[in-house]
Motif scaffolding. Structure first.
Motif, PDB file in Angstrom:
ATOM      1  N   MET A 299     -23.984 -46.824   8.287  1.00  0.00           N
ATOM      2  CA  MET A 299     -23.170 -48.125   8.784  1.00  0.00           C
ATOM      3  C   MET A 299     -23.989 -49.294   8.423  1.00  0.00           C
ATOM      4  O   MET A 299     -23.932 -50.524   7.992  1.00  0.00           O
ATOM      5  CB  MET A 299     -22.483 -48.016   9.863  1.00  0.00           C
ATOM      6  N   ARG A 300     -25.433 -49.224   9.274  1.00  0.00           N
ATOM      7  CA  ARG A 300     -26.172 -50.352   9.240  1.00  0.00           C
ATOM      8  C   ARG A 300     -26.806 -50.496   8.046  1.00  0.00           C
ATOM      9  O   ARG A 300     -27.200 -51.717   7.629  1.00  0.00           O
ATOM     10  CB  ARG A 300     -27.539 -50.208  10.193  1.00  0.00           C
ATOM     11  N   LYS A 301     -27.157 -49.501   7.080  1.00  0.00           N
ATOM     12  CA  LYS A 301     -27.823 -49.814   5.696  1.00  0.00           C
ATOM     13  C   LYS A 301     -26.891 -50.097   4.931  1.00  0.00           C
ATOM     14  O   LYS A 301     -27.212 -51.365   4.317  1.00  0.00           O
ATOM     15  CB  LYS A 301     -27.993 -48.344   5.286  1.00  0.00           C
ATOM     16  N   GLU A 302     -25.459 -49.946   4.981  1.00  0.00           N
ATOM     17  CA  GLU A 302     -24.510 -50.745   4.001  1.00  0.00           C
ATOM     18  C   GLU A 302     -24.391 -51.950   4.493  1.00  0.00           C
ATOM     19  O   GLU A 302     -24.183 -52.959   3.450  1.00  0.00           O
ATOM     20  CB  GLU A 302     -23.312 -49.875   4.334  1.00  0.00           C
ATOM     21  N   PHE A 303     -24.547 -52.459   5.843  1.00  0.00           N
ATOM     22  CA  PHE A 303     -24.474 -53.721   6.148  1.00  0.00           C
ATOM     23  C   PHE A 303     -25.594 -54.678   5.745  1.00  0.00           C
ATOM     24  O   PHE A 303     -25.462 -55.819   5.148  1.00  0.00           O
ATOM     25  CB  PHE A 303     -24.578 -53.862   7.907  1.00  0.00           C
ATOM     26  N   ALA A 304     -26.744 -53.918   5.748  1.00  0.00           N
ATOM     27  CA  ALA A 304     -27.952 -54.548   5.303  1.00  0.00           C
ATOM     28  C   ALA A 304     -27.930 -54.916   3.822  1.00  0.00           C
ATOM     29  O   ALA A 304     -28.116 -56.166   3.389  1.00  0.00           O
ATOM     30  CB  ALA A 304     -29.036 -53.932   5.650  1.00  0.00           C
ATOM     31  N   LEU A 305     -27.285 -53.994   2.958  1.00  0.00           N
ATOM     32  CA  LEU A 305     -27.117 -54.322   1.716  1.00  0.00           C
ATOM     33  C   LEU A 305     -26.180 -55.099   1.359  1.00  0.00           C
ATOM     34  O   LEU A 305     -26.480 -56.212   0.296  1.00  0.00           O
ATOM     35  CB  LEU A 305     -26.687 -52.786   0.985  1.00  0.00           C
ATOM     36  N   LEU A 306     -25.175 -55.166   2.052  1.00  0.00           N
ATOM     37  CA  LEU A 306     -24.227 -56.196   1.891  1.00  0.00           C
ATOM     38  C   LEU A 306     -24.679 -57.596   2.062  1.00  0.00           C
ATOM     39  O   LEU A 306     -24.333 -58.654   1.297  1.00  0.00           O
ATOM     40  CB  LEU A 306     -22.728 -56.133   2.795  1.00  0.00           C
ATOM     41  N   LEU A 307     -25.397 -57.706   3.122  1.00  0.00           N
ATOM     42  CA  LEU A 307     -26.090 -58.993   3.587  1.00  0.00           C
ATOM     43  C   LEU A 307     -26.996 -59.442   2.427  1.00  0.00           C
ATOM     44  O   LEU A 307     -27.023 -60.764   1.885  1.00  0.00           O
ATOM     45  CB  LEU A 307     -26.822 -58.697   4.840  1.00  0.00           C
ATOM     46  N   VAL A 308     -27.888 -58.548   1.888  1.00  0.00           N
ATOM     47  CA  VAL A 308     -28.948 -59.082   0.890  1.00  0.00           C
ATOM     48  C   VAL A 308     -28.103 -59.443  -0.355  1.00  0.00           C
ATOM     49  O   VAL A 308     -28.473 -60.520  -0.975  1.00  0.00           O
ATOM     50  CB  VAL A 308     -29.691 -57.615   0.440  1.00  0.00           C
ATOM     51  N   ILE A 309     -26.989 -58.614  -0.957  1.00  0.00           N
ATOM     52  CA  ILE A 309     -25.911 -59.158  -1.885  1.00  0.00           C
ATOM     53  C   ILE A 309     -25.586 -60.401  -1.921  1.00  0.00           C
ATOM     54  O   ILE A 309     -25.561 -61.266  -2.835  1.00  0.00           O
ATOM     55  CB  ILE A 309     -25.070 -57.998  -2.349  1.00  0.00           C
ATOM     56  N   LEU A 310     -24.892 -60.643  -0.580  1.00  0.00           N
ATOM     57  CA  LEU A 310     -24.499 -62.147  -0.109  1.00  0.00           C
ATOM     58  C   LEU A 310     -25.412 -63.156  -0.427  1.00  0.00           C
ATOM     59  O   LEU A 310     -25.006 -64.187  -0.745  1.00  0.00           O
ATOM     60  CB  LEU A 310     -23.634 -62.065   0.929  1.00  0.00           C
ATOM     61  N   LEU A 311     -26.666 -62.835   0.008  1.00  0.00           N
ATOM     62  CA  LEU A 311     -27.731 -63.757   0.170  1.00  0.00           C
ATOM     63  C   LEU A 311     -28.154 -64.187  -1.364  1.00  0.00           C
ATOM     64  O   LEU A 311     -28.560 -65.174  -1.783  1.00  0.00           O
ATOM     65  CB  LEU A 311     -28.772 -63.584   0.918  1.00  0.00           C
ATOM     66  N   VAL A 312     -28.149 -63.147  -2.118  1.00  0.00           N
ATOM     67  CA  VAL A 312     -28.915 -63.164  -3.441  1.00  0.00           C
ATOM     68  C   VAL A 312     -27.903 -63.758  -4.584  1.00  0.00           C
ATOM     69  O   VAL A 312     -28.243 -64.220  -5.590  1.00  0.00           O
ATOM     70  CB  VAL A 312     -29.200 -61.796  -4.016  1.00  0.00           C
ATOM     71  N   LEU A 313     -26.554 -63.661  -4.262  1.00  0.00           N
ATOM     72  CA  LEU A 313     -25.252 -63.869  -5.112  1.00  0.00           C
ATOM     73  C   LEU A 313     -25.516 -65.104  -5.528  1.00  0.00           C
ATOM     74  O   LEU A 313     -25.225 -65.446  -6.924  1.00  0.00           O
ATOM     75  CB  LEU A 313     -24.016 -63.806  -4.204  1.00  0.00           C
ATOM     76  N   PRO A 314     -25.686 -66.348  -4.771  1.00  0.00           N
ATOM     77  CA  PRO A 314     -25.813 -67.764  -5.442  1.00  0.00           C
ATOM     78  C   PRO A 314     -27.012 -67.944  -6.308  1.00  0.00           C
ATOM     79  O   PRO A 314     -26.783 -68.377  -7.480  1.00  0.00           O
ATOM     80  CB  PRO A 314     -26.367 -68.512  -4.132  1.00  0.00           C
ATOM     81  N   LEU A 315     -28.284 -67.040  -6.237  1.00  0.00           N
ATOM     82  CA  LEU A 315     -29.069 -66.921  -7.122  1.00  0.00           C
ATOM     83  C   LEU A 315     -28.628 -66.429  -8.502  1.00  0.00           C
ATOM     84  O   LEU A 315     -29.150 -66.994  -9.403  1.00  0.00           O
ATOM     85  CB  LEU A 315     -30.437 -66.042  -6.618  1.00  0.00           C
TER      86      LEU A 315
END
Lengths: 324, 138
Positions: A1-17
């Protein structure tokens, strides 16, 4: 659960880039004018570096203003002295000869006259205190021929047979540089829009405006895609003396083109595959007009917008949206 | 050598702390919100026109055309005026004065150039044409 959360967070942060894309662009100067390009693709950064390096090297080799360029060395050399020249010079020389044969007026050896009229980069000031005499022009004309220059392709040297003869590849250098820079980008898988002093080549659909020869709103707009455009005009480098406009595109008689005509060509825009060909033919159109150059353009599938002092003419298939 | 059980004690605090506290949720929500907003901003808000000023070949500044402003470069020898959606190089100590003679520009991708200073003032923004062919050569 935490790993997926972290991955989602990273994707959302990188998305604008990611969404801003892989792009690279440049805005700088070459050959006494501006250049800019816009690249899109994963190797844009590498392509940008290669293009910048290529353009810097080309300027060092071909510019009439750089004392160490091959062109400068030839121009300042004495006759019968063999001057070593780089490949870019040989290419420009041979292409110029080809265009001269094709058009009978495209002549890079007119530089002594360009200087006499004070239109060279080092002499141009936007004003004039005198006009060259007919005699001074007549004296220089015999020098102004490509025949005066002997190219030895094997030894990679050029020798002039008369003192005072000078070359200037300004009529095709921008187009050549645009074509080559475009090729560099393409080899790196990058889609490019390259603009050197108004000579443009594009790999995607863009809207291009044709500058008005007498200022104000644009003369026309046109859509380009996977093709080039170049424009020559009597308003790019000129001065007015005694109420008469003198500009930098000289005809074979040594005078600015159209100067004694009632309705001269004041701007010529050529569209086609090669930027170098567009460059050479836009200059040619200024000198010979549509009657002579029209057939040539149509034969190679190029289009043109020719603007006269009064009126305009369109040759070929391109849809110019006229604003004048 | 320190006793391992003592070492465990120092880190033991962190091991016992909650992995995901309320504070963490607040921070995470704030970051996600920021990310979402930046994505939205990229697409929803159109840019007003701007004047990008390149000096000595480097991007010096980018100003909105909406604000009246005077920009001085090279110790005040170069003066650029932004006013009423237009920009012009009003003063320069260069020889040819081509930049000054260009006058005010306002359309996207129009540019004023001064070769000696490698100065370029170019209008950026949405709409307008992508490129311009023909124009004053320096």
């Amino acid at each position: 659960m935490r790993k997926e959360f972290a991955l989602l967070l990273v994707i959302l942060l990188v998305l604008p880039l990611i969404l801003t894309g892989c792009k690279a662009g440049e805005e700088n100067f070459i050959f006494g004018t501006y250049y800019r390009f816009e690249l899109r693709g994963s190797k844009s950064g590498a392509a940008k570096r290669e293009i910048n390096a290529f353009l810097a090297a080309l300027e060092k080799e071909l510019s009439t203003s750089h004392a160490q360029s091959a062109v400068s060395k030839i121009n300042h050399s004495q006759k019968d002295v063999s001057v070593p020249v780089p490949d870019s010079f040989i290419t420009m020389f041979k292409e110029s000869a080809r265009f001269y044969e094709m058009t009978e007026v495209f002549n890079p050896a007119l530089f002594p006259l360009v200087e006499l009229w004070n239109f060279s980069p080092d002499t141009f000031t936007g004003a004039a205190s005198y006009i060259p005499s007919a005699q001074s022009i007549a004296e220089l004309l015999p020098l102004c021929s490509l025949d005066v220059f002997l190219l030895d392709e094997n030894a990679k040297t050029v020798t002039k047979t008369q003192d005072g003869a000078k070359l200037d590849f300004g009529g095709i250098a921008k187009g050549y540089a645009v074509d080559r820079a475009y090729e560099i980008a393409k080899n790196r898988g990058a889609n490019a829009v390259i603009n050197i002093g108004g000579t443009i080549k594009t790999g995607r659909e863009i809207t291009v405006a044709v500058a008005s020869p007498r200022g104000g709103d644009y003369a026309a707009t046109v859509t380009l895609n996977n093709e080039s455009v170049a424009t020559s005009g009597d308003y790019e480098r000129y001065y007015i003396y005694d109420g008469v406009r003198y500009h930098h595109i000289l005809a074979p008689d040594g005078y600015p083109s159209g100067i004694n005509e009632d309705n001269p060509v004041i701007s010529a825009t050529v569209i086609g595959e090669s930027a170098m060909v567009c460059d050479a033919l836009s200059t040619t159109l200024m000198i010979v007009g549509a009657d002579k150059a029209g057939k040539l353009l149509t034969a190679i599938g190029y289009s043109a917008l020719i603007i006269y002092k009064d009126g305009y003419l369109i040759i070929g298939d391109k849809d110019f949206e006229m604003l004048i | 050598m320190k006793c391992l059980s003592e070492k465990a004690g120092v880190y033991g605090h962190y091991r016992n702390a909650k992995l995901f506290s309320k504070r963490d949720i607040v921070i995470l929500a704030a970051v996600l919100l920021l990310a979402a907003v930046s994505v939205v901003l990229l697409f929803v808000f159109p840019e007003g026109s701007r004047a990008d000023i390149y000096f000595e070949g480097e991007l010096y500044a980018s100003y909105s055309l909406n604000q009246k402003r005077t920009v001085e470069l090279n110790g005040g020898k170069i003066v650029i005026e932004i006013d009423g959606g237009k920009v012009a190089v009003t003063e320069n100590d260069c020889k040819d004065q081509i930049c000054v003679r260009t006058g005010y520009i306002s359309r996207v991708n129009e540019r004023i150039v001064c070769l000696p200073y490698r100065l370029t003032v170019v209008i950026r923004g949405k709409g307008g044409v992508d490129e311009i062919t023909g124009g004053i050569q320096s």
